[in-house]
Each structure stands twice: as C-alpha cells, then as structure tokens.
Design an enzyme around this catalytic site. Structure first.
Site, short mmCIF file in Angstrom:
data_model
loop_
_atom_site.label_atom_id
_atom_site.label_comp_id
_atom_site.label_asym_id
_atom_site.label_seq_id
_atom_site.Cartn_x
_atom_site.Cartn_y
_atom_site.Cartn_z
CD GLU A 50 -10.93 24.18 -12.85
OE1 GLU A 50 -11.06 23.01 -12.41
OE2 GLU A 50 -11.14 24.67 -13.86
CD GLU A 100 -16.23 22.87 -13.45
OE1 GLU A 100 -15.26 23.39 -13.62
OE2 GLU A 100 -17.02 22.89 -12.51
#
Length: 256
Positions: free
Chosen positions: A114, A134
């Site tokens: 990210e 995640e």
C-alpha cells in the site's frame, strides 16, 4: 531499533529508507510518525527534486504493519487510530508535490504494498513479490489496498491477492503496469531517472502531477483547489488585494 532515515543527495534526490530489517521493515507507530515528519519537511524543501522510498537490506521493501503494534489494539483503537493514522501518512506521500519513486529492493506485502502504491512510479528487483496477505491474520487491507490498488491493477488481480492470498511476481507486476521496470538494483535505476530532472521544471512537474491526480480521481478535490489557488496566487489581483489589506484601503482589481 525501527526507524525511517532521510538522506538528501547532491543530485536533488531525497532517499527515505525504512529500517526495521529484523522484521522485514515492518511499519511501527514510530516509523509512521517519522515518515510523516520527513514528508512534511521534504515537501517544503526546494532543493529536493524527487523522493525515493526504499527498504533496508536485500530481503524486503516492507512486509506491512508490525503485528506487535496493532495486534493488542481493541477494535475501536484499531480503526480510529491505527488505520486512520496510516491513511493520513500514506496520503501525505501520495500528495507530495515532488515526483516519488518506490525502489522495491525486496518483497512488498500488505501495508508495504500500500505504501509502494502511493509512489508515482515503482521499480522492482527480480526477487521482489507483491501480496495482500491480511486475510491470513483475520483482517482486510486498511491503508488503501482495496482502493488505490484497484486503480493501479485490474480488479481481478487485486481480488487474487486479497481474497486468495496469491503473490504477484516482479515480472507480472511490470507486465500489468504496476512497476516501470524490473532491474537488479532498483536504487541505481531510481537515482538515474532522478538525474534526468535537471532539465525539467519543478513547477511544471508539480502542476502536471496535480492534473493527473485530478483526472484519475486520486484526490480530485485537492488537485482542483491546488491548481485554482496557484492560478489565483499568480495574478495581479492577488498582489493588489494583499497590498490593499496591508495599507488598509479598498483594492482596485483589474482582472489580471
């Protein structure tokens, strides 16, 4: 000790290095705070022509957020502080007025991916891979992995990473347009491209970046207001308005 260092080179490049090699450069609260402080200073430094973001060591650019930092947080703290703080810092990088290059010396997972997505362009080492893992620890991407990434990669590819935990190779990332090139030494490539900026107007670069962000919806409202404010600030009316305020008189605008 985890930290983010900032080195200003003679060629006008500032190098931000994520330093937490024992944890594959995982991001901690202190690192986020340091990154934000560096970005604020760099945005105001006219001697800096571009910013390179990289990781310490050959293994990882950044493997994401340090689970030892966010794991103990209750749901409210996690959403209200950790996620929002990360967004604020990452948005600071994405909005930086100067060109930014992500030199992915190694793997970029989760928050590390990210972070790389916030750079204007990325270059990857052949051994580097991308992932959004995640779900394997029961959470979802929280620092724009489902938003900014979806503008940079096809929807199916983002789903492949986020839903199935698949890694994307450097070669595939380059073929998909996420990485500009795959090279053995991303830092040398990044420094070489920064060297070409000596023939390019910093102000033109800043405006062009804002225009592109406005077109792709990266931050359309901020881009529009920045461009409008810059145009107004360059006008004779602005000079007259400021001078009239200082002299405590009514301004005489002429529309120029």
């Amino acid at each position: 000790m985890s930290t983010v260092t900032c080195t200003n080179n003679d060629d006008g490049a500032a190098v931000l290095t994520l330093c937490n090699p024992a944890k594959l450069n995982a991001l901690t609260t202190d690192m986020l705070n340091q990154l934000e402080a560096h970005l604020t200073d760099l945005d105001r430094n006219r001697d800096v022509r571009a910013v390179i973001v990289t990781g310490e060591g050959p293994r990882a650019f950044c493997c994401g957020a340090d689970i030892a930092e966010w794991g103990p947080l209750d749901p409210a703290e996690f959403a209200r502080n950790w996620v929002r703080d990360g967004h604020r810092v990452f948005d600071r990088l994405a909005r930086l007025s100067k060109p930014t290059i992500g030199a992915l010396n190694g793997h970029a997972f989760g928050g590390g991916l990210e972070l790389a997505a916030c750079c204007d362009i990325r270059v990857m080492a052949p051994r580097a891979t991308l992932a959004l893992p995640e779900a394997k620890v029961g959470i979802v991407p929280g620092w724009s992995g489902t938003q900014r990434m979806a503008r940079l990669l096809p929807e199916a590819v983002v789903k492949e990473m986020a839903l199935f935990g698949r890694r994307i190779s450097a070669e595939r990332a380059c073929a998909l347009g996420f990485a500009a090139e795959v090279v053995e030494d991303p830092m040398i490539w990044a420094q070489d491209i920064v060297a070409t900026l000596t023939d390019i107007s910093p102000r033109a670069n800043e405006i062009a970046k804002a225009m592109i962000h406005g077109a792709v919806g990266e931050d359309r409202a901020a881009a529009i207001e920045m461009l409008g404010s810059a145009a107004a600030a360059a006008s004779a009316d602005r000079d007259e308005g400021v001078q009239a305020f200082i002299e405590k008189r009514s301004p005489k605008f002429n529309g120029q």
